[in-house]
Motif scaffolding. Structure first.
Motif, PDB file in Angstrom:
ATOM      1  N   TRP A  64      -1.592  11.497  -1.288  1.00 52.73           N
ATOM      2  CA  TRP A  64      -1.760  10.079  -1.003  1.00 52.73           C
ATOM      3  C   TRP A  64      -2.669   9.443  -2.031  1.00 52.73           C
ATOM      4  O   TRP A  64      -3.727   9.961  -2.359  1.00 52.73           O
ATOM      5  CB  TRP A  64      -2.347   9.919   0.388  1.00 52.73           C
ATOM      6  N   THR A  77      -4.264  -0.419  -2.893  1.00 52.51           N
ATOM      7  CA  THR A  77      -3.587  -1.579  -2.330  1.00 52.51           C
ATOM      8  C   THR A  77      -3.396  -2.603  -3.434  1.00 52.51           C
ATOM      9  O   THR A  77      -4.221  -2.738  -4.329  1.00 52.51           O
ATOM     10  CB  THR A  77      -4.393  -2.225  -1.190  1.00 52.51           C
ATOM     11  N   ALA A 109      -4.857   6.137  -2.418  1.00 53.19           N
ATOM     12  CA  ALA A 109      -5.390   5.069  -1.575  1.00 53.19           C
ATOM     13  C   ALA A 109      -5.577   3.804  -2.399  1.00 53.19           C
ATOM     14  O   ALA A 109      -6.674   3.433  -2.755  1.00 53.19           O
ATOM     15  CB  ALA A 109      -6.704   5.506  -0.948  1.00 53.19           C
ATOM     16  N   THR A 146       0.833  -1.198   0.000  1.00 58.36           N
ATOM     17  CA  THR A 146       0.000   0.000   0.000  1.00 58.36           C
ATOM     18  C   THR A 146       0.868   1.249   0.000  1.00 58.36           C
ATOM     19  O   THR A 146       2.068   1.195   0.273  1.00 58.36           O
ATOM     20  CB  THR A 146      -0.916   0.052   1.235  1.00 58.36           C
ATOM     21  N   GLY A 181      -3.723  11.762   5.476  1.00 57.24           N
ATOM     22  CA  GLY A 181      -4.155  11.259   4.182  1.00 57.24           C
ATOM     23  C   GLY A 181      -5.420  11.897   3.660  1.00 57.24           C
ATOM     24  O   GLY A 181      -5.860  11.608   2.558  1.00 57.24           O
ATOM     25  N   PHE A 206      -9.870  12.650   0.175  1.00 58.99           N
ATOM     26  CA  PHE A 206      -8.469  12.283   0.148  1.00 58.99           C
ATOM     27  C   PHE A 206      -7.605  13.459  -0.262  1.00 58.99           C
ATOM     28  O   PHE A 206      -7.986  14.273  -1.101  1.00 58.99           O
ATOM     29  CB  PHE A 206      -8.236  11.120  -0.823  1.00 58.99           C
TER      30      PHE A 206
END
Length: 88
Positions: free
Chosen positions: A58, A62, A60, A19, A33, A54
């Motif tokens: 960052w 994964t 987000a 991540t 974040g 957000f």
């Protein structure tokens, strides 16, 4: 710039994932974040809920890398049962 870290996810099965982390010295979000935005009803002003926006520092996402093995049944812990009865 990506700041990668490993994280254990446990959706249907535990998996090791890669991540991104937020930038710790970001002036907009102070390393969290994003920012939480509380909402209210327009006429009464009562709390309606909150949303998360957000920060651009960052992403987000994964990426699952490797499924983790399950523990054997005899190694799995079960929460102890609590009782107010004496132990005899």
């Amino acid at each position: 710039m990506l700041r990668l870290r490993l994280k254990v996810l446990g959706c249907p099965r535990r998996v090791l994932a890669l991540t991104d982390t937020p930038r710790p010295d970001c002036p907009n979000c102070q390393g969290t974040g994003g920012t939480e935005e509380p909402y209210a009803y327009p006429d009464t002003g009562e709390y309606w809920g909150s949303g998360w926006e957000f920060c651009p520092c960052w992403t987000a996402w994964t990426r699952p890398l490797l499924p983790l093995p399950r523990l054997p049944r005899w190694l799995r812990r079960t929460p102890p049962g609590y009782s107010n009865e004496p132990p005899f």
